[in-house]
Design a protein around this motif. Sequence first.
Motif, PDB file in Angstrom:
ATOM      1  N   HIS A  52       0.833  -1.207   0.000  1.00 39.67           N
ATOM      2  CA  HIS A  52       0.000   0.000   0.000  1.00 39.67           C
ATOM      3  C   HIS A  52       0.868   1.257   0.000  1.00 39.67           C
ATOM      4  O   HIS A  52       0.672   2.180  -0.804  1.00 39.67           O
ATOM      5  CB  HIS A  52      -0.902  -0.055   1.233  1.00 39.67           C
ATOM      6  CG  HIS A  52      -1.674   1.189   1.522  1.00 39.67           C
ATOM      7  ND1 HIS A  52      -2.582   1.749   0.633  1.00 39.67           N
ATOM      8  CD2 HIS A  52      -1.695   1.995   2.623  1.00 39.67           C
ATOM      9  CE1 HIS A  52      -3.112   2.837   1.170  1.00 39.67           C
ATOM     10  NE2 HIS A  52      -2.594   3.004   2.365  1.00 39.67           N
ATOM     11  N   VAL A  53       1.860   1.290   0.875  1.00 41.79           N
ATOM     12  CA  VAL A  53       2.707   2.469   1.025  1.00 41.79           C
ATOM     13  C   VAL A  53       3.664   2.608  -0.164  1.00 41.79           C
ATOM     14  O   VAL A  53       3.815   3.703  -0.728  1.00 41.79           O
ATOM     15  CB  VAL A  53       3.500   2.399   2.349  1.00 41.79           C
ATOM     16  CG1 VAL A  53       4.507   3.534   2.419  1.00 41.79           C
ATOM     17  CG2 VAL A  53       2.551   2.456   3.537  1.00 41.79           C
ATOM     18  N   ALA A 171       5.966   3.907   8.419  1.00 41.06           N
ATOM     19  CA  ALA A 171       4.666   3.884   7.751  1.00 41.06           C
ATOM     20  C   ALA A 171       4.101   2.476   7.579  1.00 41.06           C
ATOM     21  O   ALA A 171       2.895   2.271   7.686  1.00 41.06           O
ATOM     22  CB  ALA A 171       4.757   4.582   6.394  1.00 41.06           C
ATOM     23  N   SER A 172       4.959   1.504   7.316  1.00 40.48           N
ATOM     24  CA  SER A 172       4.470   0.146   7.081  1.00 40.48           C
ATOM     25  C   SER A 172       3.969  -0.519   8.351  1.00 40.48           C
ATOM     26  O   SER A 172       3.229  -1.500   8.289  1.00 40.48           O
ATOM     27  CB  SER A 172       5.571  -0.712   6.459  1.00 40.48           C
ATOM     28  OG  SER A 172       5.919  -0.229   5.190  1.00 40.48           O
ATOM     29  N   ASP A 179      -1.386   5.929   6.128  1.00 42.69           N
ATOM     30  CA  ASP A 179      -2.404   6.688   5.405  1.00 42.69           C
ATOM     31  C   ASP A 179      -1.936   8.119   5.127  1.00 42.69           C
ATOM     32  O   ASP A 179      -2.168   8.661   4.042  1.00 42.69           O
ATOM     33  CB  ASP A 179      -3.715   6.708   6.191  1.00 42.69           C
ATOM     34  CG  ASP A 179      -4.404   5.351   6.191  1.00 42.69           C
ATOM     35  OD1 ASP A 179      -4.052   4.508   5.345  1.00 42.69           O
ATOM     36  OD2 ASP A 179      -5.293   5.141   7.038  1.00 42.69           O
ATOM     37  N   GLU A 180      -1.264   8.724   6.092  1.00 42.30           N
ATOM     38  CA  GLU A 180      -0.764  10.086   5.908  1.00 42.30           C
ATOM     39  C   GLU A 180       0.313  10.122   4.824  1.00 42.30           C
ATOM     40  O   GLU A 180       0.323  11.003   3.962  1.00 42.30           O
ATOM     41  CB  GLU A 180      -0.200  10.619   7.228  1.00 42.30           C
ATOM     42  CG  GLU A 180       0.257  12.065   7.179  1.00 42.30           C
ATOM     43  CD  GLU A 180      -0.884  13.055   7.013  1.00 42.30           C
ATOM     44  OE1 GLU A 180      -0.617  14.189   6.561  1.00 42.30           O
ATOM     45  OE2 GLU A 180      -2.042  12.694   7.341  1.00 42.30           O
ATOM     46  N   ALA A 185       1.935  11.343  -0.796  1.00 43.03           N
ATOM     47  CA  ALA A 185       2.540  10.869  -2.041  1.00 43.03           C
ATOM     48  C   ALA A 185       1.575  11.030  -3.217  1.00 43.03           C
ATOM     49  O   ALA A 185       1.964  11.482  -4.303  1.00 43.03           O
ATOM     50  CB  ALA A 185       2.954   9.407  -1.892  1.00 43.03           C
ATOM     51  N   ILE A 186       0.324  10.650  -3.003  1.00 44.80           N
ATOM     52  CA  ILE A 186      -0.673  10.776  -4.073  1.00 44.80           C
ATOM     53  C   ILE A 186      -0.892  12.242  -4.422  1.00 44.80           C
ATOM     54  O   ILE A 186      -1.050  12.607  -5.593  1.00 44.80           O
ATOM     55  CB  ILE A 186      -1.997  10.108  -3.646  1.00 44.80           C
ATOM     56  CG1 ILE A 186      -1.803   8.592  -3.547  1.00 44.80           C
ATOM     57  CG2 ILE A 186      -3.113  10.432  -4.632  1.00 44.80           C
ATOM     58  CD1 ILE A 186      -3.011   7.852  -3.023  1.00 44.80           C
ATOM     59  N   LEU A 187      -0.873  13.088  -3.414  1.00 42.25           N
ATOM     60  CA  LEU A 187      -1.072  14.519  -3.650  1.00 42.25           C
ATOM     61  C   LEU A 187       0.023  15.078  -4.558  1.00 42.25           C
ATOM     62  O   LEU A 187      -0.232  15.896  -5.441  1.00 42.25           O
ATOM     63  CB  LEU A 187      -1.078  15.261  -2.317  1.00 42.25           C
ATOM     64  CG  LEU A 187      -1.447  16.751  -2.341  1.00 42.25           C
ATOM     65  CD1 LEU A 187      -2.835  16.956  -2.926  1.00 42.25           C
ATOM     66  CD2 LEU A 187      -1.375  17.338  -0.941  1.00 42.25           C
TER      67      LEU A 187
END
Length: 272
Positions: A52-53, A171-172, A179-180, A185-187
Motif C-alpha cells: 500500500h505504502v 509507515a508500514s 495513510d498520511e 505521495a498521491i497529492l
Amino acid sequence: MDDSNDPLLTRSPHVDERLAPPETRVEYLHGQRLIVAPADEPHATLHCDLAHVVRAHVAPGYTAALDMLTRTSADSDFAADTSVFPAAPDPETGGRRLEEIAFEVASEQAMSVPTTKARELVRRGVRRVFCLVVEQQLTLEWSRENDDWARLPEDAVIEDRCLVRPLPVRASFDAASADEAVFEAILLKASAPIKQALTDARLARELARARKTVLATLEVRDLEIPDLVRVEVHRCTDIAQLDRWLRRAITATSAVEAIDLGGPVNDTEENG
C-alpha cells in the motif's frame, strides 16, 4: 580478483528467463527448490501495508510489483515481496528491466532466506534491498560494505530516485502514518483537480476534528450547549476561528460566551 569462473558473469540469464514455474509457490535459491508458504497475521497484514505504502510512493517512470520473479543467476529464480523497477522495457530484450529496490518481509526466526536473497539481488545489480522484521517492527537495509543488514532508525525515511517523496520507515508498521504518507505521495503525483479534491478532503477532516474538539471541551466542562451554538460550530469553515473558540471554551462561563455569538472575538481579551 579473478571472476572468470563466476557463473553469473559468464552466463547471466535475463531477469525474465524462468527457472521457477510462474504462478506457483516454487522458487529456486542456489539450486535449492523452495516452497513459499502463505502467511498468517501479522506477517500477512504487513505484506499488504507495505505494498500500500510503496505503490503510492513510486515515482513517474517506475512501477511496483508484488511477488515478481527475478532470475538472479543460473540457479536462482525467486520473488521479492515488493519491488520497484523502471516502467520502460529493456531496450535490448524488450522484456522487463531489473528492479532497483526490493523489499522482503520476514520473521526474526527466519532471516537466513531473506539474507541469502539480498546477497543474490545486490550481486545481480539491484541497488537497494530492505527487510521488514515482523515481530520487532524493524526496518533493515542491506549493506554492501558490511555484507549484512543495517538497522534503520524508527524515524528514518527512505529517499530514492524511484520514490516521489521520502518514504517514512514507520509507515508500514503504523496505519495512521501509512495513510498520511500515502495521502502526501498521491497529492504530489495528482493532477490539479485531484490535488484540489484531496486538499479539500484533508481540510474537511481537520474541520471535523476541530469542531468536535470545541464541543467536547464545552461538554467536559458541563456547560450547556444551546442549539444555536452547535449550529454555529458545525457551519464554521475557518480553522483559525475554531482554534480561537477552543481557547475560549477552556475558561468561558458559558457556551455562548465561548464562541462569542454577541460579536467578534476579542483577541486582546483572549491573550490577556
